[in-house]
Design a protein around this motif. Structure first.
Motif, PDB file in Angstrom:
ATOM      1  N   LYS A  24       0.831  -1.303  -0.123  1.00  0.00           N
ATOM      2  CA  LYS A  24      -0.008   0.300   0.297  1.00  0.00           C
ATOM      3  C   LYS A  24       0.920   1.433   0.348  1.00  0.00           C
ATOM      4  O   LYS A  24       0.378   2.184  -0.933  1.00  0.00           O
ATOM      5  N   GLU A  25       2.277   0.899   0.563  1.00  0.00           N
ATOM      6  CA  GLU A  25       2.724   2.501   0.933  1.00  0.00           C
ATOM      7  C   GLU A  25       3.233   2.472  -0.919  1.00  0.00           C
ATOM      8  O   GLU A  25       3.678   3.456  -1.616  1.00  0.00           O
ATOM      9  N   LEU A  26       3.856   1.076  -1.515  1.00  0.00           N
ATOM     10  CA  LEU A  26       4.027   1.795  -3.464  1.00  0.00           C
ATOM     11  C   LEU A  26       3.508   2.234  -3.799  1.00  0.00           C
ATOM     12  O   LEU A  26       4.067   3.507  -4.492  1.00  0.00           O
ATOM     13  N   VAL A  27       2.175   1.986  -3.595  1.00  0.00           N
ATOM     14  CA  VAL A  27       1.083   2.053  -4.344  1.00  0.00           C
ATOM     15  C   VAL A  27       0.882   3.282  -4.332  1.00  0.00           C
ATOM     16  O   VAL A  27       1.030   4.826  -4.529  1.00  0.00           O
ATOM     17  N   GLY A  28       0.816   4.489  -3.219  1.00  0.00           N
ATOM     18  CA  GLY A  28       0.552   5.570  -2.151  1.00  0.00           C
ATOM     19  C   GLY A  28       1.773   5.994  -2.985  1.00  0.00           C
ATOM     20  O   GLY A  28       2.082   7.477  -3.553  1.00  0.00           O
ATOM     21  N   MET A  29       3.177   5.928  -3.492  1.00  0.00           N
ATOM     22  CA  MET A  29       4.467   6.496  -3.678  1.00  0.00           C
ATOM     23  C   MET A  29       4.436   7.201  -5.373  1.00  0.00           C
ATOM     24  O   MET A  29       4.565   8.056  -5.726  1.00  0.00           O
ATOM     25  N   LEU A  30       3.063   5.792  -5.930  1.00  0.00           N
ATOM     26  CA  LEU A  30       3.014   6.146  -7.118  1.00  0.00           C
ATOM     27  C   LEU A  30       2.250   7.586  -7.555  1.00  0.00           C
ATOM     28  O   LEU A  30       1.916   8.108  -8.543  1.00  0.00           O
ATOM     29  N   ALA A  31       1.270   7.177  -6.603  1.00  0.00           N
ATOM     30  CA  ALA A  31       0.074   7.306  -6.702  1.00  0.00           C
ATOM     31  C   ALA A  31       0.014   9.385  -6.114  1.00  0.00           C
ATOM     32  O   ALA A  31       0.317   9.842  -6.925  1.00  0.00           O
ATOM     33  N   ASP A  32       0.661   9.533  -5.154  1.00  0.00           N
ATOM     34  CA  ASP A  32       1.125  10.741  -4.604  1.00  0.00           C
ATOM     35  C   ASP A  32       1.873  11.512  -5.531  1.00  0.00           C
ATOM     36  O   ASP A  32       2.174  12.569  -5.835  1.00  0.00           O
ATOM     37  N   ASN A  33       3.247  11.033  -6.478  1.00  0.00           N
ATOM     38  CA  ASN A  33       4.258  11.149  -7.300  1.00  0.00           C
ATOM     39  C   ASN A  33       3.690  11.445  -8.848  1.00  0.00           C
ATOM     40  O   ASN A  33       4.363  12.073  -9.410  1.00  0.00           O
ATOM     41  N   ASP A  34       2.998  10.832  -9.075  1.00  0.00           N
ATOM     42  CA  ASP A  34       2.260  10.828 -10.518  1.00  0.00           C
ATOM     43  C   ASP A  34       3.592  10.492 -10.933  1.00  0.00           C
ATOM     44  O   ASP A  34       3.931  10.512 -12.472  1.00  0.00           O
ATOM     45  N   ILE A  35       4.175   8.869 -10.580  1.00  0.00           N
ATOM     46  CA  ILE A  35       4.894   8.244 -11.150  1.00  0.00           C
ATOM     47  C   ILE A  35       4.852   6.925 -11.574  1.00  0.00           C
ATOM     48  O   ILE A  35       3.258   6.030 -11.301  1.00  0.00           O
ATOM     49  N   SER A  36       5.112   6.277 -12.145  1.00  0.00           N
ATOM     50  CA  SER A  36       4.831   4.637 -12.743  1.00  0.00           C
ATOM     51  C   SER A  36       5.940   4.131 -12.289  1.00  0.00           C
ATOM     52  O   SER A  36       5.803   2.356 -12.303  1.00  0.00           O
ATOM     53  N   ALA A  37       6.948   4.312 -11.428  1.00  0.00           N
ATOM     54  CA  ALA A  37       7.791   2.760 -11.174  1.00  0.00           C
ATOM     55  C   ALA A  37       8.082   3.986 -10.059  1.00  0.00           C
ATOM     56  O   ALA A  37       8.775   4.809 -10.135  1.00  0.00           O
ATOM     57  N   VAL A  38       8.874   2.793  -9.577  1.00  0.00           N
ATOM     58  CA  VAL A  38       9.464   3.380  -7.893  1.00  0.00           C
ATOM     59  C   VAL A  38      11.363   2.108  -7.557  1.00  0.00           C
ATOM     60  O   VAL A  38      11.018   1.443  -7.826  1.00  0.00           O
ATOM     61  N   PRO A  39      12.660   3.723  -8.196  1.00  0.00           N
ATOM     62  CA  PRO A  39      13.443   1.772  -7.447  1.00  0.00           C
ATOM     63  C   PRO A  39      13.514   1.655  -6.108  1.00  0.00           C
ATOM     64  O   PRO A  39      13.128   2.496  -4.839  1.00  0.00           O
ATOM     65  N   VAL A  40      13.960   0.290  -5.848  1.00  0.00           N
ATOM     66  CA  VAL A  40      14.272   0.381  -4.232  1.00  0.00           C
ATOM     67  C   VAL A  40      16.054   0.043  -4.049  1.00  0.00           C
ATOM     68  O   VAL A  40      16.673  -0.541  -4.992  1.00  0.00           O
ATOM     69  N   VAL A  41      15.600   1.080  -3.034  1.00  0.00           N
ATOM     70  CA  VAL A  41      17.397   0.807  -2.849  1.00  0.00           C
ATOM     71  C   VAL A  41      17.510   0.404  -1.148  1.00  0.00           C
ATOM     72  O   VAL A  41      16.539  -0.303  -0.147  1.00  0.00           O
ATOM     73  N   ASP A  42      19.339  -0.808  -1.115  1.00  0.00           N
ATOM     74  CA  ASP A  42      19.196  -1.058   0.005  1.00  0.00           C
ATOM     75  C   ASP A  42      19.955  -0.212   1.509  1.00  0.00           C
ATOM     76  O   ASP A  42      19.522   0.877   0.951  1.00  0.00           O
ATOM     77  N   GLY A  43      20.329  -0.379   2.459  1.00  0.00           N
ATOM     78  CA  GLY A  43      20.465   0.785   3.923  1.00  0.00           C
ATOM     79  C   GLY A  43      21.434   1.962   2.744  1.00  0.00           C
ATOM     80  O   GLY A  43      21.733   2.597   3.882  1.00  0.00           O
ATOM     81  N   GLN A  44      22.941   1.196   1.629  1.00  0.00           N
ATOM     82  CA  GLN A  44      23.682   2.240   1.449  1.00  0.00           C
ATOM     83  C   GLN A  44      23.081   2.731   0.318  1.00  0.00           C
ATOM     84  O   GLN A  44      23.714   3.656  -0.036  1.00  0.00           O
TER      85      GLN A  44
END
Length: 229
Positions: A24-44
């Motif tokens: 649900k957080e991922l869906v919110g990120m896409l909707a709130d920022n009007d983007i179609s994908a989001v990169p997933v990053v590690d702790g660094q």
């Protein structure tokens, strides 16, 4: 000649997700920022994958249909567990580009890997931006006037030292037409090749003539062998 790089056209301020980010957080990120994908990053801050709208929809398509219709094969069919966080939903590893790549290099990488975007990383592999197909196409928004000026001033003038007026350059909707007379055909071929490399050029029409054909001849095609009865 100055060519645009990935750094020139990429998105620098990138929304990213941690590995434990929920569906649900991922869906919110896409909707709130009007983007179609989001990169997933590690702790660094190093990208490990990408979650796209397609990844999220495939996850939902793999769930049982409440109306009893068939379902598509999905993550839950392989593991028995429905992914709930970014690390299970993402497509990985992330396909990356460097900021200093040319637009052509990035376009070739997207075509080769059949992807719509590349994650841009710095010299130690940390997230620096993201570049999409639409970003790369922005080079074709250059005006005909700017394209013509670069060909006349940089290609013909500073690079090849061709006398002013020897080659006439017309640009319309990104399509370049070259006319004029040159001493050597090889020089004309070089003009065409360098003009094709100018950012924003869609195509080049070569209507130039030459005094001496010094270009190597193409091999004659082999004669067709008779068909075997």
């Amino acid at each position: 000649m100055q060519h645009r790089t990935v750094r020139d056209v990429m998105t620098h301020q990138v929304v990213s997700a941690g590995a434990d980010c929920s569906f649900k957080e991922l869906v919110g990120m896409l909707a709130d920022n009007d983007i179609s994908a989001v990169p997933v990053v590690d702790g660094q801050g190093r990208p490990v994958g990408v979650v796209s709208e397609g990844d999220l929809l495939r996850n939902q398509a793999s769930r049982p249909d409440p109306l009893g219709h068939g379902q598509l094969a999905g993550p839950s069919d392989r593991t028995g567990v429905q992914p709930e966080t970014a690390v299970g939903l993402m497509t990985g590893p992330a396909l990356t580009a460097r900021p200093e790549w040319s637009v052509v290099e990035a376009a070739r990488a997207m075509e080769r890997d059949a992807v719509k975007r590349l994650v841009v990383v710095d010299e130690i592999g940390r997230l620096a931006g993201i570049v999409s197909r639409s970003d790369l196409l922005r080079v074709f928004l250059r005006t005909d006037r700017f394209i013509r000026e670069e060909i006349v001033n940089d290609v013909l003038g500073r690079t090849l030292r061709i006398a002013e007026g020897a080659v006439q350059v017309q640009v319309r909707e990104g399509v370049v037409t070259l006319r004029g007379t040159l001493g050597l055909r090889s020089l004309g071929l070089l003009v065409v090749r360098l003009s094709q490399g100018v950012d924003g050029v869609v195509n080049v029409h070569d209507l130039m003539v030459f005094d001496v054909d010094d270009a190597p001849a193409l091999p004659e095609p082999s004669a067709a062998l008779p068909a075997t009865p």
